[in-house]
Scaffold this motif. Sequence first.
Motif, short mmCIF file in Angstrom:
data_model
loop_
_atom_site.label_atom_id
_atom_site.label_comp_id
_atom_site.label_asym_id
_atom_site.label_seq_id
_atom_site.Cartn_x
_atom_site.Cartn_y
_atom_site.Cartn_z
N VAL A 173 18.02 -6.74 -7.49
CA VAL A 173 17.40 -5.90 -6.47
C VAL A 173 16.05 -6.53 -6.16
CG1 VAL A 173 16.51 -3.62 -5.90
CG2 VAL A 173 18.56 -3.85 -7.33
N LEU A 174 15.90 -7.02 -4.93
CA LEU A 174 14.68 -7.70 -4.52
C LEU A 174 13.66 -6.70 -3.98
CD1 LEU A 174 16.25 -10.83 -2.76
CD2 LEU A 174 15.69 -10.50 -5.17
N PRO A 175 12.41 -7.11 -3.84
CA PRO A 175 11.37 -6.18 -3.38
C PRO A 175 11.67 -5.58 -2.01
CG PRO A 175 10.36 -8.15 -4.28
CD PRO A 175 11.83 -8.42 -4.22
N THR A 176 11.36 -4.31 -1.87
CA THR A 176 11.46 -3.61 -0.59
C THR A 176 10.06 -3.41 -0.03
OG1 THR A 176 13.47 -2.42 -1.25
CG2 THR A 176 12.15 -1.44 0.52
N VAL A 177 9.88 -3.77 1.22
CA VAL A 177 8.58 -3.59 1.87
C VAL A 177 8.63 -2.30 2.68
CG1 VAL A 177 6.86 -4.58 3.42
CG2 VAL A 177 8.26 -6.08 1.97
N ASP A 178 7.73 -1.38 2.35
CA ASP A 178 7.71 -0.09 3.03
C ASP A 178 7.27 -0.27 4.48
OD1 ASP A 178 8.17 2.62 3.00
OD2 ASP A 178 6.18 3.16 2.29
N ALA A 179 7.75 0.62 5.34
CA ALA A 179 7.43 0.55 6.76
C ALA A 179 5.92 0.54 6.99
CB ALA A 179 8.06 1.73 7.50
N GLY A 180 5.46 -0.37 7.82
CA GLY A 180 4.04 -0.47 8.13
C GLY A 180 3.25 -1.33 7.18
N ASN A 181 3.87 -1.77 6.08
CA ASN A 181 3.14 -2.55 5.08
C ASN A 181 3.20 -4.04 5.34
OD1 ASN A 181 1.81 -0.91 3.23
ND2 ASN A 181 3.64 -0.51 2.04
N GLU A 182 2.10 -4.72 5.05
CA GLU A 182 2.05 -6.18 5.01
C GLU A 182 1.79 -6.56 3.55
OE1 GLU A 182 -0.59 -7.84 8.02
OE2 GLU A 182 -0.26 -6.06 9.26
N HIS A 183 2.86 -6.92 2.87
CA HIS A 183 2.87 -7.16 1.43
C HIS A 183 2.17 -8.48 1.11
CE1 HIS A 183 4.40 -6.90 -2.63
NE2 HIS A 183 5.38 -6.06 -2.34
N CYS A 200 0.80 -1.22 0.00
CA CYS A 200 0.00 0.00 0.00
C CYS A 200 0.84 1.28 0.00
CB CYS A 200 -0.90 0.03 1.23
SG CYS A 200 -2.08 -1.32 1.33
N VAL A 201 0.30 2.28 -0.67
CA VAL A 201 0.83 3.65 -0.63
C VAL A 201 0.67 4.19 0.79
CG1 VAL A 201 0.44 5.99 -1.52
CG2 VAL A 201 0.31 4.01 -3.07
N ASP A 202 1.49 5.15 1.16
CA ASP A 202 1.39 5.82 2.46
C ASP A 202 0.12 6.67 2.47
OD1 ASP A 202 1.59 7.29 4.79
OD2 ASP A 202 3.66 7.91 4.46
N TYR A 259 -4.41 -17.78 0.36
CA TYR A 259 -3.70 -17.35 -0.83
C TYR A 259 -2.56 -16.40 -0.47
CZ TYR A 259 -7.95 -18.88 -3.37
OH TYR A 259 -9.01 -19.58 -3.87
N VAL A 260 -2.88 -15.45 0.41
CA VAL A 260 -1.87 -14.47 0.83
C VAL A 260 -0.71 -15.17 1.53
CG1 VAL A 260 -1.42 -12.51 2.36
CG2 VAL A 260 -3.49 -12.54 0.94
N ALA A 261 -1.02 -16.11 2.42
CA ALA A 261 0.03 -16.84 3.13
C ALA A 261 0.92 -17.61 2.15
CB ALA A 261 -0.59 -17.79 4.15
N GLY A 262 0.30 -18.22 1.13
CA GLY A 262 1.08 -18.96 0.13
C GLY A 262 2.01 -18.05 -0.65
N ALA A 299 -3.91 -6.87 1.46
CA ALA A 299 -2.74 -6.12 1.94
C ALA A 299 -3.15 -5.14 3.04
CB ALA A 299 -2.08 -5.37 0.78
N ARG A 300 -2.23 -4.86 3.93
CA ARG A 300 -2.50 -3.93 5.03
C ARG A 300 -1.37 -2.92 5.16
NH1 ARG A 300 -6.43 -5.91 8.75
NH2 ARG A 300 -7.07 -8.06 8.24
N ARG A 301 -1.75 -1.74 5.66
CA ARG A 301 -0.75 -0.75 6.06
C ARG A 301 -1.14 -0.24 7.43
NH1 ARG A 301 3.20 2.37 3.20
NH2 ARG A 301 3.99 4.00 4.56
N ASP A 302 -0.21 -0.34 8.36
CA ASP A 302 -0.48 0.05 9.75
C ASP A 302 -1.75 -0.61 10.26
OD1 ASP A 302 1.80 1.71 9.73
OD2 ASP A 302 0.65 3.36 8.88
N GLY A 303 -1.96 -1.87 9.88
CA GLY A 303 -3.08 -2.64 10.36
C GLY A 303 -4.37 -2.45 9.59
N ARG A 304 -4.42 -1.51 8.67
CA ARG A 304 -5.65 -1.24 7.91
C ARG A 304 -5.59 -1.90 6.54
NH1 ARG A 304 -6.25 5.06 7.77
NH2 ARG A 304 -4.01 4.89 7.37
N LEU A 305 -6.70 -2.52 6.16
CA LEU A 305 -6.75 -3.21 4.87
C LEU A 305 -6.77 -2.22 3.71
CD1 LEU A 305 -9.32 -6.05 5.56
CD2 LEU A 305 -7.03 -6.40 4.61
#
Length: 369
Positions: free
Chosen positions: A271-281, A137-139, A250-253, A164-170
């Motif tokens: 260069v592998l994916p970077t997960v932004d702070a607070g994100n659940e990719h 998610c975008v900030d 599906y997400v867990a897989g 996907a979630r950011r700071d706990g929000r879907l």
Amino acid sequence: MTIHVWDYLPEYEAERDEIHDAIETVLRSGQLVLGSSVRGFEREFAGYHGLPHCVGVDNGTNAIKLGLQAIGVKPGDEVITVSNTAAPTVVAIDGVGATPVFVDVDPDTYLMDVNQVEAAVTDRTTCLLPVHLYGQCVDMDALQRVADRHDLRVLEDCAQAHGARRDGRLAGTMSAAAAFSFYPTKVLGAYGDGGAAVTASEEIDRNLRRLRYYGMEDRYYVVETPGHNSRLDELHAEILRRKLRHLDEYVAGRRAAADRYAAALSDTELVLPTVDAGNEHVYYVYVVRHPRRDDILEALKAYGISLNISYPWPVHTMTGFADLGYREGSLPVTERMAKEIFSLPMYPSLSRDTQDKVISALREVLANL
């Protein structure tokens, strides 16, 4: 047999009985258009997101288009978004008669660079359209602060971010409304086209329902305001109801597959994916970078591996949007990325054996560059 970035057949075999039961349920229901399956899916998808409203539509593009109209975007308005996205994001903006305005993306996450948004706002701007790209998610907090300062609406493009979630929000719960695609490759995919928009607003919900049904509200053949024929199909809705029960699986897989890639490729020049702070990719796609991308893709063909690029042509460089006036160099990060990124196979039923073959071949190709 060629290895591709996506394959639905293993998942279908595992869920075959559920899918066939869904089809049989609809065909025996006596309701083939806007019946109990669509209503059930709308209720359940809204519930998954903790929202009161979901409106099923025929595809993700129209979910965005109708979403824009439902929140009040009109011809002549400007909508700020990104060029590093699937073209339908921008096609939908154009489809309501608005003008897309692009900002560049962050060089690490490839998401909208929110720091550039405020400078792009004009007196014609009415909406910000962030794309939750590749599965994160975008900030939205920072973006909403910009929107609040300028009295703008925000519509989330969640086509690549189911669960996907950011700071706990879907994804989909952080704005006035949000659009989803259920194209077969998505984290939650149908067996054909499909889409939906979600919202907490009763007014936006009413607008969406009217817009997807010719502009009619309560009485058939009475058009309140001109709309579209954009209804989610009953068959796809019932299949999606069954698949929604598996969304967290599906997400867990996908996350497990992403972890295996990270462990096996972290010592390479990729260069592998970077997960932004607070994100659940949720890893809709697993995008990597290398300056010799084209050589790598060509070499992998000898191993029977055919990979995709998401996306090789930024939207602002496409001839169909030449009238917007963007030139080479307008969005330098987006343009540089487009020459280097590519996607590795990613889907929840990706077997360890197939993934190991991809990793082994990729390591050999990188070693011989």
